[in-house]
Enzyme design. Sequence first.
Site, PDB file in Angstrom:
ATOM      1  N   ASP A  10       8.906   5.851   7.560  1.00 17.64           N
ATOM      2  CA  ASP A  10       8.648   7.205   8.056  1.00 17.64           C
ATOM      3  C   ASP A  10       7.733   8.006   7.140  1.00 17.64           C
ATOM      4  O   ASP A  10       7.406   9.160   7.435  1.00 17.64           O
ATOM      5  CB  ASP A  10       9.976   7.959   8.263  1.00 17.64           C
ATOM      6  CG  ASP A  10      10.766   8.099   6.959  1.00 17.64           C
ATOM      7  OD1 ASP A  10      10.275   7.665   5.899  1.00 17.64           O
ATOM      8  OD2 ASP A  10      11.877   8.660   7.018  1.00 17.64           O
ATOM      9  N   GLY A  11       7.346   7.419   6.004  1.00 21.19           N
ATOM     10  CA  GLY A  11       6.428   8.122   5.108  1.00 21.19           C
ATOM     11  C   GLY A  11       7.079   9.230   4.302  1.00 21.19           C
ATOM     12  O   GLY A  11       6.395  10.004   3.635  1.00 21.19           O
ATOM     13  N   LYS A  14       3.979  12.222  -2.967  1.00 24.85           N
ATOM     14  CA  LYS A  14       4.825  11.100  -2.548  1.00 24.85           C
ATOM     15  C   LYS A  14       5.876  11.641  -1.590  1.00 24.85           C
ATOM     16  O   LYS A  14       6.597  12.589  -1.934  1.00 24.85           O
ATOM     17  CB  LYS A  14       5.481  10.490  -3.790  1.00 24.85           C
ATOM     18  CG  LYS A  14       6.173   9.181  -3.559  1.00 24.85           C
ATOM     19  CD  LYS A  14       6.595   8.574  -4.896  1.00 24.85           C
ATOM     20  CE  LYS A  14       7.594   7.466  -4.702  1.00 24.85           C
ATOM     21  NZ  LYS A  14       8.140   6.985  -5.981  1.00 24.85           N
ATOM     22  N   GLY A  23       2.588   3.671   1.502  1.00 23.47           N
ATOM     23  CA  GLY A  23       3.148   3.927   2.831  1.00 23.47           C
ATOM     24  C   GLY A  23       3.670   5.338   2.975  1.00 23.47           C
ATOM     25  O   GLY A  23       3.973   5.799   4.081  1.00 23.47           O
ATOM     26  N   ASP A  39       7.324   4.113 -10.658  1.00 18.56           N
ATOM     27  CA  ASP A  39       8.290   3.872  -9.580  1.00 18.56           C
ATOM     28  C   ASP A  39       9.727   3.800 -10.074  1.00 18.56           C
ATOM     29  O   ASP A  39      10.283   2.735 -10.299  1.00 18.56           O
ATOM     30  CB  ASP A  39       7.926   2.631  -8.762  1.00 18.56           C
ATOM     31  CG  ASP A  39       6.952   3.009  -7.660  1.00 18.56           C
ATOM     32  OD1 ASP A  39       6.362   4.105  -7.762  1.00 18.56           O
ATOM     33  OD2 ASP A  39       6.791   2.246  -6.706  1.00 18.56           O
ATOM     34  N   ARG A  88       3.220  13.423  -8.296  1.00 12.37           N
ATOM     35  CA  ARG A  88       3.236  12.553  -9.463  1.00 12.37           C
ATOM     36  C   ARG A  88       1.853  12.534 -10.113  1.00 12.37           C
ATOM     37  O   ARG A  88       0.828  12.505  -9.431  1.00 12.37           O
ATOM     38  CB  ARG A  88       3.611  11.155  -8.980  1.00 12.37           C
ATOM     39  CG  ARG A  88       3.614  10.095 -10.023  1.00 12.37           C
ATOM     40  CD  ARG A  88       4.468   8.930  -9.598  1.00 12.37           C
ATOM     41  NE  ARG A  88       3.813   8.075  -8.606  1.00 12.37           N
ATOM     42  CZ  ARG A  88       4.373   6.983  -8.090  1.00 12.37           C
ATOM     43  NH1 ARG A  88       5.601   6.639  -8.410  1.00 12.37           N
ATOM     44  NH2 ARG A  88       3.730   6.252  -7.212  1.00 12.37           N
ATOM     45  N   ASP A 125       3.859  -4.857  -7.614  1.00 18.27           N
ATOM     46  CA  ASP A 125       3.305  -3.590  -7.117  1.00 18.27           C
ATOM     47  C   ASP A 125       3.860  -2.397  -7.893  1.00 18.27           C
ATOM     48  O   ASP A 125       3.367  -1.277  -7.731  1.00 18.27           O
ATOM     49  CB  ASP A 125       3.578  -3.409  -5.615  1.00 18.27           C
ATOM     50  CG  ASP A 125       5.036  -3.611  -5.263  1.00 18.27           C
ATOM     51  OD1 ASP A 125       5.530  -4.741  -5.442  1.00 18.27           O
ATOM     52  OD2 ASP A 125       5.683  -2.657  -4.824  1.00 18.27           O
ATOM     53  N   ARG A 136      -2.231  -0.982  -9.797  1.00 22.80           N
ATOM     54  CA  ARG A 136      -1.118  -1.870 -10.140  1.00 22.80           C
ATOM     55  C   ARG A 136      -1.609  -3.311 -10.176  1.00 22.80           C
ATOM     56  O   ARG A 136      -2.693  -3.607  -9.655  1.00 22.80           O
ATOM     57  CB  ARG A 136      -0.033  -1.775  -9.049  1.00 22.80           C
ATOM     58  CG  ARG A 136       0.381  -0.351  -8.730  1.00 22.80           C
ATOM     59  CD  ARG A 136       0.502  -0.141  -7.217  1.00 22.80           C
ATOM     60  NE  ARG A 136       0.669   1.292  -6.913  1.00 22.80           N
ATOM     61  CZ  ARG A 136       1.834   1.914  -6.847  1.00 22.80           C
ATOM     62  NH1 ARG A 136       2.937   1.230  -6.996  1.00 22.80           N
ATOM     63  NH2 ARG A 136       1.897   3.205  -6.605  1.00 22.80           N
ATOM     64  N   GLY A 146       0.821  -1.217   0.000  1.00 20.57           N
ATOM     65  CA  GLY A 146       0.000   0.000   0.000  1.00 20.57           C
ATOM     66  C   GLY A 146       0.848   1.257   0.000  1.00 20.57           C
ATOM     67  O   GLY A 146       2.069   1.212   0.102  1.00 20.57           O
TER      68      GLY A 146
HETATM   69  P1  AMP Z   1       8.762   1.324  -3.406  1.00 27.59           P
HETATM   70  O1  AMP Z   1      10.111   0.720  -3.174  1.00 27.59           O
HETATM   71  O2  AMP Z   1       8.773   2.818  -3.421  1.00 27.59           O
HETATM   72  O3  AMP Z   1       8.049   0.726  -4.577  1.00 27.59           O
HETATM   73  O4  AMP Z   1       7.930   0.937  -2.104  1.00 27.59           O
HETATM   74  C1  AMP Z   1       7.622  -0.375  -1.711  1.00 27.59           C
HETATM   75  C2  AMP Z   1       6.676  -0.313  -0.521  1.00 27.59           C
HETATM   76  O5  AMP Z   1       7.324   0.279   0.598  1.00 27.59           O
HETATM   77  C3  AMP Z   1       5.428   0.521  -0.769  1.00 27.59           C
HETATM   78  O6  AMP Z   1       4.374  -0.057  -0.036  1.00 27.59           O
HETATM   79  C4  AMP Z   1       5.807   1.854  -0.183  1.00 27.59           C
HETATM   80  O7  AMP Z   1       4.693   2.631   0.185  1.00 27.59           O
HETATM   81  C5  AMP Z   1       6.604   1.430   1.028  1.00 27.59           C
HETATM   82  N1  AMP Z   1       7.567   2.478   1.424  1.00 27.59           N
HETATM   83  C6  AMP Z   1       8.679   2.846   0.782  1.00 27.59           C
HETATM   84  N2  AMP Z   1       9.311   3.821   1.438  1.00 27.59           N
HETATM   85  C7  AMP Z   1       8.580   4.119   2.531  1.00 27.59           C
HETATM   86  C8  AMP Z   1       8.695   5.048   3.607  1.00 27.59           C
HETATM   87  N3  AMP Z   1       9.731   5.904   3.681  1.00 27.59           N
HETATM   88  N4  AMP Z   1       7.744   5.035   4.547  1.00 27.59           N
HETATM   89  C9  AMP Z   1       6.704   4.186   4.475  1.00 27.59           C
HETATM   90  N5  AMP Z   1       6.528   3.285   3.508  1.00 27.59           N
HETATM   91  C10 AMP Z   1       7.454   3.250   2.539  1.00 27.59           C
HETATM   92 MG    MG Z   2       6.444   0.905  -5.584  1.00 31.17          MG
END
Ligand code: AMP
Ligand code: MG
Length: 487
Positions: free
Chosen positions: A119-120, A107, A86, A256, A170, A246, A177, A84
Amino acid sequence: MLPFEHQFATLPEPLWAACQPTPVSHPTLIAFNERLAETLGMKEKPDDATLTQWFSGNQLPPGAEPRALGYAGHQFGNFVPQLGDGRALLLGEVVDQRGVRRDVQLKGSGRTPFSRGGDGRSPLGPVLREYLVSEFMAAVGVPTTRALAAVATGERVVRQLPEPGAVFTRVASSHIRVGTFQFAAVRRVEQALKALADHVIARHYPEAASAEDPYLALLEAVAARQATLVAKWMSLGFIHGVMNTDNCSIAGETIDYGPCAFMEQFDPQKVFSSIDQGRRYAFDNQPTIAQWNLARFAETLLPLMREDGDAVVEQATDIIRRFEPLFDAEQRRLHADKLGLTADSDQAVPLMKGLESHMHQGRMDMTATFDALTHYAETLSEQHKEALLALTTEPRELAAWLATWQVEQAASQNSERLATMRRANPVIIPRNHRVQEVIDAAYEGDFAPFHTLLAVVTQPYDESEEARRLAAPATENEQVLRTFCGT
Ligand code: AMP
Ligand code: MG
């Protein structure tokens, strides 16, 4: 002002969760994509202070209703039932000037119910990388998410070391997905799955609605878009780096930009990503992985399909198998374009195979090779021939290939074909060392190199001196050997 709508929010709630962005202390606007904003129907550009507030998440733009979307995914082959958004929030959808509904998403805007341990937030580096690479992809006609804005937060995010943070805005045809379907399917709420599939058909593949089995038709349409997409990536030497389910967009866009990179010296087995230990997402493995992802997509759709049991599995399997000829046909067409041949030339594949082998053996830079070949096709001058031969460590072998190519190419040469060849062969790509240089400067507070590189990679056929300088391949010391996800 963006005229937001919220159609995704009509889908059942496990697919999304309402959530507010977390404000940041000292936001400053790095970039705003005015041309993209205009296509989204933004008639008057608000002042920078307003844009900064909106695209940092400190103050929502009018009409925005932020939601985090749920999705699952196979990460490097392992199923994770809940990923999801995050660190991302969908602000809403905007119907653009062409009538296409597009998502606008923040994002790096703070924690959400899907954050798990994260940490979002986003560090600045990956935000600048995504901005540059996605806008380049759009400029060369590769389906992609777009960059609307980048804002520095004035706060630090801690990764291996503390780094400056940023929020990226974005725009995507949608953020749905393969993993979104897996999320609905694994919860066994057939009503949510069906609502999602019907939403996708209405939004992206309306022609599937009137097929005998709309869900089979949906699978077929998604497979066709993925075949086109991956063929285009490979024609530019692009390695996505994390083709997890995803990160596989149902609309067929590149999404991504994590550890992605463009291959420089041609090597079909090239891998950049530091986390891809098994070489799963190597350059030449990308079509196989796209097909694997489509098989996971097909599995989620089976319960919706008309027929039961073996019959429907057979039909779905057939569609997945047909990915290969679809991909090959698309690739053959792109090979012909890159070599300046007619689309139906039966020499496109053997000639490309030959050139690839010369590029590999002769340690040739892929982009520079096709740029030089295009110049040679345009002028047939001795000078451009020499320039091309200077790119290889094995000029005699390449000269022999060139003679064969020339016979085929001369037969079909005309100005239209040369123009197509040029479009298939950009002068510049966002080279890894240039992107890194821009990020390093930005970490020192200097954003001028970012803006220069952005201007150049979004005019990728431009031959100005600045473009030529930034187009040059990395020297031995400048080469980037590894890329990092940067999350
Ligand atoms: P990504 O590598 O950006 O495709 O992310 C893979 C998963 O990790 C997704 O569910 C993202 O929302 C989550 N995610 C990546 N970075 C963070 C972050 N800094 N804080 C929270 N969730 C994250
Ligand atoms: Mg991703």
